[in-house]
Design a protein around this motif. Structure first.
Motif, PDB file in Angstrom:
ATOM      1  N   ARG A  20      51.697  32.051  16.850  1.00 31.61           N
ATOM      2  CA  ARG A  20      50.604  31.940  15.886  1.00 31.61           C
ATOM      3  C   ARG A  20      51.078  32.237  14.470  1.00 31.61           C
ATOM      4  NH1 ARG A  20      47.497  34.786  18.453  1.00 31.61           N
ATOM      5  NH2 ARG A  20      47.765  36.827  17.491  1.00 31.61           N
ATOM      6  N   ARG A 139      43.826  38.134  16.012  1.00 28.20           N
ATOM      7  CA  ARG A 139      43.270  36.991  16.728  1.00 28.20           C
ATOM      8  C   ARG A 139      41.758  37.168  16.870  1.00 28.20           C
ATOM      9  NH1 ARG A 139      46.603  39.672  21.501  1.00 28.20           N
ATOM     10  NH2 ARG A 139      45.043  41.172  22.179  1.00 28.20           N
ATOM     11  N   HIS A 168      41.594  35.324  12.853  1.00 27.23           N
ATOM     12  CA  HIS A 168      41.903  33.945  13.218  1.00 27.23           C
ATOM     13  C   HIS A 168      40.989  33.482  14.347  1.00 27.23           C
ATOM     14  CE1 HIS A 168      45.165  34.309  10.478  1.00 27.23           C
ATOM     15  NE2 HIS A 168      45.760  35.241  11.188  1.00 27.23           N
ATOM     16  N   GLU A 198      48.369  25.883  16.610  1.00 26.45           N
ATOM     17  CA  GLU A 198      49.827  25.952  16.495  1.00 26.45           C
ATOM     18  C   GLU A 198      50.468  24.585  16.552  1.00 26.45           C
ATOM     19  OE1 GLU A 198      53.769  25.606  18.031  1.00 26.45           O
ATOM     20  OE2 GLU A 198      52.001  25.344  19.304  1.00 26.45           O
ATOM     21  N   TYR A 295      45.452  32.872  23.501  1.00 30.88           N
ATOM     22  CA  TYR A 295      44.911  32.277  22.271  1.00 30.88           C
ATOM     23  C   TYR A 295      45.424  30.863  22.049  1.00 30.88           C
ATOM     24  CZ  TYR A 295      43.871  31.922  17.230  1.00 30.88           C
ATOM     25  OH  TYR A 295      43.420  31.519  15.990  1.00 30.88           O
ATOM     26  N   ASN A 296      46.740  30.679  22.097  1.00 30.87           N
ATOM     27  CA  ASN A 296      47.316  29.375  21.774  1.00 30.87           C
ATOM     28  C   ASN A 296      46.972  28.330  22.825  1.00 30.87           C
ATOM     29  OD1 ASN A 296      48.628  30.345  19.393  1.00 30.87           O
ATOM     30  ND2 ASN A 296      50.170  31.303  20.685  1.00 30.87           N
TER      31      ASN A 296
END
Length: 653
Positions: A20, A139, A168, A198, A295-296
């Motif tokens: 990230r 995050r 984010h 990303e 998250y990604n």
């Protein structure tokens, strides 16, 4: 304007934190900024750093999900020497690189085991002149500590040193308050950026496999071995669904022995391979995705609209992925299999349900986090630059700042120091303006005495000030009511009133203030409009007041035996614009006061006092106060002084 941005990040298990921050670094670099990414985790081969300068610190990783035990690159427990080296290399990156912006990823919300090196970084940043913009980066979902004091500690660090928090995520979708207690003090620092995609800037080469689009189940688990339970359950599920091809992408950090274990156990319809740079292309083509809920990965799922089965990582009391997965499941775009219930059978059932659904509709989620983050940073830098050096500054003002610096240098050469104290009047209740005042006090290291109006203040103000260790409380009159006849200067305790009535109000004011503020109170009387009948001084002393504070140079250190410490600089033009008074005049007066103390002409024992009124400040006043306090605080000739030190008072218990 081109800026130098330093980002400090350490990933301890998977590579999501680094991935990230690398995406943000690339975005800032594309916008023309010089970016240094200080990475303290293990090298991650698939993380791209196009246009970014990498500062690789001595590597650390966690001992599995035990984040309290840090291991070096060889798997040994991290030594004090290694930790010291990391801290010094971070500090050196600041002192030599002189960044305009410093971003700490996750700290101070997390990474408590690395607090020493982050604090060393922050100290180095604050020592620069001018100090860089300091931002925290987090995050969408955090894991709040179980102990309330840990949350308070993180918030105190933010209020003391940071200019903002980059969140984010999308506040409309999943606000930070869903996972972290979001106080009124913290809220003004938050800047929601949207989700950091990303892969948005990744050239997507076609996948090189021969499978037709939509025929295969894609399984991924990030960079580390944390997904081994998922991989093993998937192999079992593949055996139950022989009609569907499975593709298992194994993280680059997974040991060869574990990779071989999976390859040996896989049925004929299950291909085992290492993670690939064209992951998103495969994700867009697959019949369904099976993954953790990092998250990604979730951002990739939202972007590609892949059918999804989520198995959130929940070992080591982790709650972040579960909360994110539950939100997506509630939105109808993913099947959820809790890790505690994971088995081949449960996973096969979830995959079958996902396959029976149409491809999800696009979610209304902000995925332009890279661009928004860049814009936010540029805006904050521009605002900070305007505060530090307004676009239009008169020649007289520039000369006045220079003369102030010269007066401070002259005083420093004498070996003497001038005290600096700060009083702010008219507090009644918590507000964003009060929060801004307290943040400025903490950031500049100058304590502030809050003159509160006893008959109007209450519990909420006491609670807010109790959480501000750098603030104390004074007694500001009784009701801040003007009793002067029309045409005369305003006063609450002037010659126009009955003395006995004023004495009753003085006693009531002190009693109310003690009841409301307790040990926060330093019993100093501050009369509204800085006017008070001198004959009241003996009553103040007899009643229990420890001091008196007015405005202007004092002629004696006490009034009828009551200690007197005044303020000397009020930045507001009360009789004109009610905005910032002429800066050149303010600075010239301050420089003269310093010269008088250096020459022994003025009362050298009386510190110079700044008087503010946070409720009526506009941006011009805030900017001037910040520049002034920073300028004075950075001089070796100035020593900030607290109200307790000034009046020698020990709070009554």
């Amino acid at each position: 304007m081109k800026r130098h941005v330093l980002i400090a990040v350490t990933h301890l298990l998977g590579a999501g934190h680094l991935t990230r921050m690398a995406a943000l670094a690339r975005g800032l670099a594309r916008a023309g900024h010089h970016v240094t990414l200080a990475s303290g985790g293990m090298p991650a081969p698939l993380v791209r750093l196009d246009g970014v300068t990498l500062l690789q610190l001595p590597s650390l990783r966690s001992d599995g999900v035990d984040f309290r035990t840090l291991l070096d690159a060889e798997g040994n427990k991290a030594s004090p020497a290694l930790m010291q080296e990391r801290a010094e290399r971070l500090a050196k990156a600041v002192t030599e690189g002189r960044p305009d912006v410093v971003i700490t990823e996750l700290f101070p919300f997390g990474r408590r085991m690395l607090a020493a090196e982050f604090i060393r970084l922050i100290q180095a940043a604050r020592a620069l002149k001018p100090a860089p913009l300091l931002l925290a980066s987090v995050r969408d979902v955090l894991v709040a500590p179980a102990r309330a004091e840990r949350i308070a500690e993180a918030e105190a660090r933010l209020l003391a040193a940071y200019n903002g928090v980059l969140v984010h995520g999308d506040e409309a979708v999943l606000p930070l308050s869903a996972s972290w207690p979001e106080s009124d003090r913290l809220r003004p620092l938050l800047h929601y950026t949207g989700y950091v995609d990303e892969g948005a800037d990744r050239p997507q080469a076609p996948a090189t496999d021969a499978l037709p689009e939509g025929d295969f189940i894609l399984v991924s688990g990030g960079a580390s071995a944390a997904a081994m339970p998922l991989y093993r359950a998937t192999i079992a599920a593949a055996g139950l669904l022989p009609e569907h091809p499975f593709r298992l992408l194994i993280g680059q950090s997974v040991a060869p022995a574990l990779f071989d274990e999976l390859a040996m156990a896989a049925p004929a319809n299950c291909t085992i391979e290492r993670a690939r740079p064209d992951f998103r292309t495969l994700l867009a083509r697959c019949a369904a995705s099976v993954s953790l809920a990092g998250y990604n990965t979730v951002t990739d799922l939202i972007r590609t609209r892949a059918r999804a089965v989520l198995v959130p990582f929940e070992e080591g009391n982790e709650t972040e992925q579960r909360q994110r997965a539950e939100h997506l499941a509630a939105s109808g775009i993913a099947e959820l299999v809790p890790q505690a219930a994971l088995s081949g059978e449960r996973l096969a059932e979830a995959i079958a349900r996902a396959l029976s659904r149409p491809r999800p509709q696009a979610l209304a989620v902000a995925l332009d986090g890279v661009e928004r983050t860049t814009t936010i940073i540029e805006r904050l830098c521009a605002g900070r630059s305007r505060a530090a050096a307004p676009a239009i500054v008169s020649r007289d003002e520039n000369r006045a700042w220079a003369e102030l610096d010269e007066a401070l240098d002259v005083l420093a050469r004498t070996g003497r120091r001038v005290g600096l104290w700060w009083r702010d009047d008219d507090a009644v209740q918590p507000s964003q303006a009060l929060d801004r005042l307290l943040v400025l006090s903490a950031r500049t290291g100058v304590p502030v005495a809050i003159a509160a109006i006893p008959s109007q203040a209450g519990h909420d103000l006491a609670v807010r000030l109790a959480a501000a260790p750098q603030a104390s409380v004074f007694v500001h009159g009784f009701a801040h009511a003007n009793h002067a006849p029309a045409g005369e200067k305003k006063a609450e305790f002037g010659p126009h009133r009955d003395r006995a009535e004023m004495e009753r109000e003085l006693r009531s004011s002190l009693a109310m203030a003690r009841a409301i503020f307790g040990e926060k109170l330093v019993p100093v009387f501050v009369p509204p409009w800085n006017r008070c009948v001198p004959a009241l001084a003996p009553t103040l002393a007899h009643t229990g007041y420890a001091g008196l504070s007015l405005f202007g140079d004092r002629t004696a250190p006490d009034m009828a035996g009551l200690p007197l410490v005044n303020t000397h600089l009020d930045p507001i033009d009360w009789h004109g614009s009610r905005s910032l008074a002429e800066p050149a005049r303010l600075l010239a007066g301050l420089a003269e006061a310093i010269r008088r103390r250096a020459g022994g002409i003025a009362d050298a024992d009386e510190p110079i006092g700044l008087l503010t009124h946070h409720l009526v400040h506009d941006e011009a006043v805030w900017a001037f106060c910040e520049r002034l306090l920073t300028n004075l605080r950075n001089s070796s000739a100035v020593e900030p002084v607290s109200a307790l030190a000034l009046f020698g008072h020990t709070p009554r218990r």
